[in-house]
Design an enzyme around this catalytic site. Structure first.
Site, PDB file in Angstrom:
ATOM      1  N   ARG A 210      78.063   7.369-134.246  1.00 55.62           N
ATOM      2  CA  ARG A 210      78.557   7.331-135.617  1.00 55.62           C
ATOM      3  C   ARG A 210      80.068   7.554-135.547  1.00 55.62           C
ATOM      4  NH1 ARG A 210      74.684   4.892-136.767  1.00 55.62           N
ATOM      5  NH2 ARG A 210      73.032   5.424-138.240  1.00 55.62           N
ATOM      6  N   GLU A 239      83.457   3.873-142.666  1.00 50.30           N
ATOM      7  CA  GLU A 239      82.892   2.525-142.888  1.00 50.30           C
ATOM      8  C   GLU A 239      82.428   2.458-144.337  1.00 50.30           C
ATOM      9  OE1 GLU A 239      79.686   2.124-140.054  1.00 50.30           O
ATOM     10  OE2 GLU A 239      80.999   2.480-138.365  1.00 50.30           O
ATOM     11  N   HIS A 256      79.831  -2.135-136.278  1.00 55.31           N
ATOM     12  CA  HIS A 256      78.569  -1.387-136.302  1.00 55.31           C
ATOM     13  C   HIS A 256      77.370  -2.334-136.135  1.00 55.31           C
ATOM     14  CE1 HIS A 256      76.433   2.401-138.112  1.00 55.31           C
ATOM     15  NE2 HIS A 256      75.665   1.798-137.223  1.00 55.31           N
ATOM     16  N   GLY A 259      73.329  -2.131-132.540  1.00 56.69           N
ATOM     17  CA  GLY A 259      71.858  -2.125-132.634  1.00 56.69           C
ATOM     18  C   GLY A 259      71.290  -3.363-133.303  1.00 56.69           C
TER      19      GLY A 259
HETATM   20  N1  LIG Z   1      75.795   1.471-133.444  1.00 58.80           N
HETATM   21  C1  LIG Z   1      74.542   1.222-133.738  1.00 58.80           C
HETATM   22  O1  LIG Z   1      74.199   0.131-134.142  1.00 58.80           O
HETATM   23  C2  LIG Z   1      73.503   2.283-133.528  1.00 58.80           C
HETATM   24  C3  LIG Z   1      72.180   1.900-133.288  1.00 58.80           C
HETATM   25  C4  LIG Z   1      71.235   2.889-133.039  1.00 58.80           C
HETATM   26  C5  LIG Z   1      71.591   4.229-133.054  1.00 58.80           C
HETATM   27  N2  LIG Z   1      72.872   4.560-133.347  1.00 58.80           N
HETATM   28  C6  LIG Z   1      73.279   5.969-133.329  1.00 58.80           C
HETATM   29  O2  LIG Z   1      73.275   6.407-131.973  1.00 58.80           O
HETATM   30  C7  LIG Z   1      73.051   7.806-131.928  1.00 58.80           C
HETATM   31  C8  LIG Z   1      71.965   8.125-130.914  1.00 58.80           C
HETATM   32  O3  LIG Z   1      70.745   7.557-131.296  1.00 58.80           O
HETATM   33  P1  LIG Z   1      69.399   7.969-130.530  1.00 58.80           P
HETATM   34  O4  LIG Z   1      68.331   7.088-131.004  1.00 58.80           O
HETATM   35  O5  LIG Z   1      69.629   8.054-129.068  1.00 58.80           O
HETATM   36  O6  LIG Z   1      69.164   9.417-131.117  1.00 58.80           O
HETATM   37  P2  LIG Z   1      68.206  10.526-130.523  1.00 58.80           P
HETATM   38  O7  LIG Z   1      67.949  11.482-131.609  1.00 58.80           O
HETATM   39  O8  LIG Z   1      67.050   9.900-129.828  1.00 58.80           O
HETATM   40  O9  LIG Z   1      69.100  11.225-129.393  1.00 58.80           O
HETATM   41  C9  LIG Z   1      70.244  11.969-129.703  1.00 58.80           C
HETATM   42  C10 LIG Z   1      70.443  12.984-128.604  1.00 58.80           C
HETATM   43  O10 LIG Z   1      71.671  13.661-128.867  1.00 58.80           O
HETATM   44  C11 LIG Z   1      71.470  15.031-128.543  1.00 58.80           C
HETATM   45  N3  LIG Z   1      72.458  15.871-129.203  1.00 58.80           N
HETATM   46  C12 LIG Z   1      72.440  16.374-130.452  1.00 58.80           C
HETATM   47  N4  LIG Z   1      73.544  17.126-130.663  1.00 58.80           N
HETATM   48  C13 LIG Z   1      74.265  17.074-129.523  1.00 58.80           C
HETATM   49  C14 LIG Z   1      75.511  17.640-129.140  1.00 58.80           C
HETATM   50  N5  LIG Z   1      76.225  18.417-129.952  1.00 58.80           N
HETATM   51  N6  LIG Z   1      75.969  17.360-127.891  1.00 58.80           N
HETATM   52  C15 LIG Z   1      75.276  16.582-127.045  1.00 58.80           C
HETATM   53  N7  LIG Z   1      74.070  16.046-127.362  1.00 58.80           N
HETATM   54  C16 LIG Z   1      73.584  16.273-128.590  1.00 58.80           C
HETATM   55  C17 LIG Z   1      70.044  15.315-129.000  1.00 58.80           C
HETATM   56  O11 LIG Z   1      69.530  16.483-128.379  1.00 58.80           O
HETATM   57  C18 LIG Z   1      69.339  14.053-128.574  1.00 58.80           C
HETATM   58  O12 LIG Z   1      68.794  14.156-127.275  1.00 58.80           O
HETATM   59  C19 LIG Z   1      72.759   8.215-133.365  1.00 58.80           C
HETATM   60  O13 LIG Z   1      73.963   8.638-133.967  1.00 58.80           O
HETATM   61  C20 LIG Z   1      72.348   6.924-134.030  1.00 58.80           C
HETATM   62  O14 LIG Z   1      72.549   6.953-135.398  1.00 58.80           O
HETATM   63  C21 LIG Z   1      73.832   3.620-133.571  1.00 58.80           C
HETATM   64  O1  LIG Z   2      71.008   3.997-136.907  1.00 54.48           O
HETATM   65  C1  LIG Z   2      70.805   2.840-136.587  1.00 54.48           C
HETATM   66  O2  LIG Z   2      69.664   2.400-136.323  1.00 54.48           O
HETATM   67  C2  LIG Z   2      71.951   1.884-136.477  1.00 54.48           C
HETATM   68  O3  LIG Z   2      73.155   2.509-136.682  1.00 54.48           O
HETATM   69  C3  LIG Z   2      71.716   0.661-137.318  1.00 54.48           C
HETATM   70  O4  LIG Z   2      71.793  -0.455-136.491  1.00 54.48           O
HETATM   71  C4  LIG Z   2      72.695   0.534-138.424  1.00 54.48           C
HETATM   72  O5  LIG Z   2      72.468  -0.653-139.104  1.00 54.48           O
HETATM   73  P1  LIG Z   2      72.542  -0.678-140.690  1.00 54.48           P
HETATM   74  O6  LIG Z   2      71.437   0.150-141.172  1.00 54.48           O
HETATM   75  O7  LIG Z   2      73.861  -0.082-141.068  1.00 54.48           O
HETATM   76  O8  LIG Z   2      72.391  -2.101-141.053  1.00 54.48           O
END
Ligand SMILES: NC(=O)c1ccc[n+]([C@@H]2O[C@H](COP(=O)([O-])OP(=O)(O)OC[C@H]3O[C@@H](n4cnc5c(N)ncnc54)[C@H](O)[C@@H]3O)[C@@H](O)[C@H]2O)c1
Ligand SMILES: O=C(O)[C@H](O)[C@H](O)COP(=O)(O)O
Length: 383
Positions: A210, A239, A256, A259
């Site tokens: 994020r 954003e 963004h 994913g």
């Molecule tokens: N850019 C995109 O399109 C996209 C897509 C999917 C997920 N995301 C984002 O990616 C991130 C990770 O997603 P995920 O599915 O792996 O989540 P998840 O919950 O499976 O894993 C997150 C991990 O971060 C750890 N964590 C929490 N606080 C922490 C800290 N202070 N320091 C270090 N580790 C810490 C947790 O213990 C956990 O293991 C989230 O922010 C999610 O919203 C973004």
């Molecule tokens: O949290 C997620 O799964 C991702 O950040 C996701 O891909 C964001 O996509 P949006 O919901 O903004 O379309």
């Protein structure tokens, strides 16, 4: 049942059409007036869901077709007795492949091999854990940092390091934490001015988590003052109001979409469909299997004489090249307001498939080429 859904959630009709009356809106138009007539609300990350939106409405269930939940006030939902589900892991492989493709490109541009570098992964959950697995299989040295997991699972995480060690020792730093502002493990501005200043020159910084996990103003200052970091940024603070100046300083900048594989988005739809069915005690008859279209690129083949590293880059880029999304964003920012560009590029996103959808023919599975392609996540067939 009346279902109100963000129009950018794929497969709404096949999954939810049979459950009741389906109304779709742009995510930013899902407001109090709209939810007043809904029993179920299905959102993506751009719709803040809280008591202001839902108090005194008929809504009984909220689903978000996303991994992240920072846009949802889960405590408020619980206090109003509203059921909730997100889609954990749904698009994790898509993010992993975005990171791998971006890193292979930057490594080639900068003249190093990934396996000569140490990659530090902050947050070892669905995305970070899968990224660690694939990079390790590719022979890349990994450092892992996840204090919540270290505290909860001390036995399994003995090899994890603290954040300061990771920031000092890693050549590549990739953030995969949830955005959390309070509690024992806050991640808002986890990479703050002090930590960003401490990064050694030529560090590659990747943020697909994020935007606010990295202090964007401090990052911009470091890039402007020293220009000595390499940055791959898929998420930004504030954003959809992107900062064109920051983007111009990034090596790769995308709106963004890490994913946004079709597979990942469709899995998200299936997961919230299953959660809705479970919540209301309905049979979940619809399955994703038959709904995923054939990939445009189905097969690749390489000569056994091809260089394995070249083969890896070619296969990865054939499947997904993040430079296309970077170029589209830079072009859009020349022509549109940042928020318009952000929303349009995400709404009109191209069809992108995950590595497993491509079958690659190799002479021998157990060759160096076969091993590298398998490690990266491709489906290998012996010719
Ligand atoms: N850019 C995109 O399109 C996209 C897509 C999917 C997920 N995301 C984002 O990616 C991130 C990770 O997603 P995920 O599915 O792996 O989540 P998840 O919950 O499976 O894993 C997150 C991990 O971060 C750890 N964590 C929490 N606080 C922490 C800290 N202070 N320091 C270090 N580790 C810490 C947790 O213990 C956990 O293991 C989230 O922010 C999610 O919203 C973004
Ligand atoms: O949290 C997620 O799964 C991702 O950040 C996701 O891909 C964001 O996509 P949006 O919901 O903004 O379309």
């Amino acid at each position: 049942m009346r279902i109100l859904a963000d129009e950018n959630i794929p497969l709404l009709q096949p999954f939810f059409g049979g459950l009741g009356e389906l109304v779709t809106l742009p995510g930013r138009a899902i407001d109090r007036a709209a939810v007043k007539h809904a029993d179920i609300v299905l959102v993506r990350s751009i719709t803040p869901v809280n008591a202001d939106l839902l108090a005194d409405t008929p809504v009984r269930f909220v689903g978000t077709a996303t991994i992240g939940t920072d846009h949802i006030d889960q405590a408020a939902l619980a206090s109003m007795g509203i059921g909730f589900a997100n889609a954990p892991g749904s698009n994790a492989d898509s993010v992993v492949e975005y990171v791998i493709s971006s890193l292979l490109w930057i490594a080639e541009r900068e003249g190093f091999l990934l396996r000569e570098r140490t990659v530090g992964i902050i947050g070892v959950g669905n995305v970070g854990g899968r990224l660690a697995e694939r990079l390790s299989r590719l022979g890349v040295k990994i450092l892992l940092c996840d204090p919540p997991r270290v505290d909860a699972e001390p036995e399994e995480t003995q090899h994890f390091v603290d954040l300061e060690t990771l920031l000092t020792e890693a050549d590549v730093i990739s953030c995969h934490v949830p955005l959390v502002r309070e509690g024992a493990y806050p991640t808002h501005h986890l990479l703050d001015e002090k930590r960003l200043k401490s990064l050694k020159p030529d560090t590659v910084l990747v943020n697909t988590s994020r935007g606010s996990v990295v202090d964007n103003q401090a990052l911009k200052a470091r890039l402007k003052d020293l220009g000595d970091l390499l940055t791959i940024m898929d998420v930004f603070e504030r954003e959809p109001e992107l900062d064109p100046e920051l983007i111009s300083l990034c090596d790769l900048a995308t709106p963004h979409i890490a994913g946004y594989s079709l597979d990942g988005k469709m899995r998200g739809s299936e997961m919230i469909y299953q959660a809705v069915c479970q919540h209301f005690g309905l049979p979940a008859r619809q399955k994703l299997g038959g709904l995923l279209p054939e990939p445009w690129l189905k097969r690749l083949g390489f000569s056994p004489d091809a260089d394995p590293i070249w083969t890896l880059r070619a296969a990865v880029r054939a499947c997904y090249d993040p430079r296309d999304d970077d170029a589209a964003l830079r072009l859009a920012l020349r022509r549109e307001l940042p928020a318009q560009a952000y929303d349009r590029l995400r709404r009109e996103y191209h069809t992108r498939r995950e590595f497993t959808t491509i079958k690659i023919k190799v002479r021998k599975k157990s060759s160096e080429m076969g091993n590298i392609l398998t490690a990266a996540g491709f489906s290998i067939r012996e010719a």
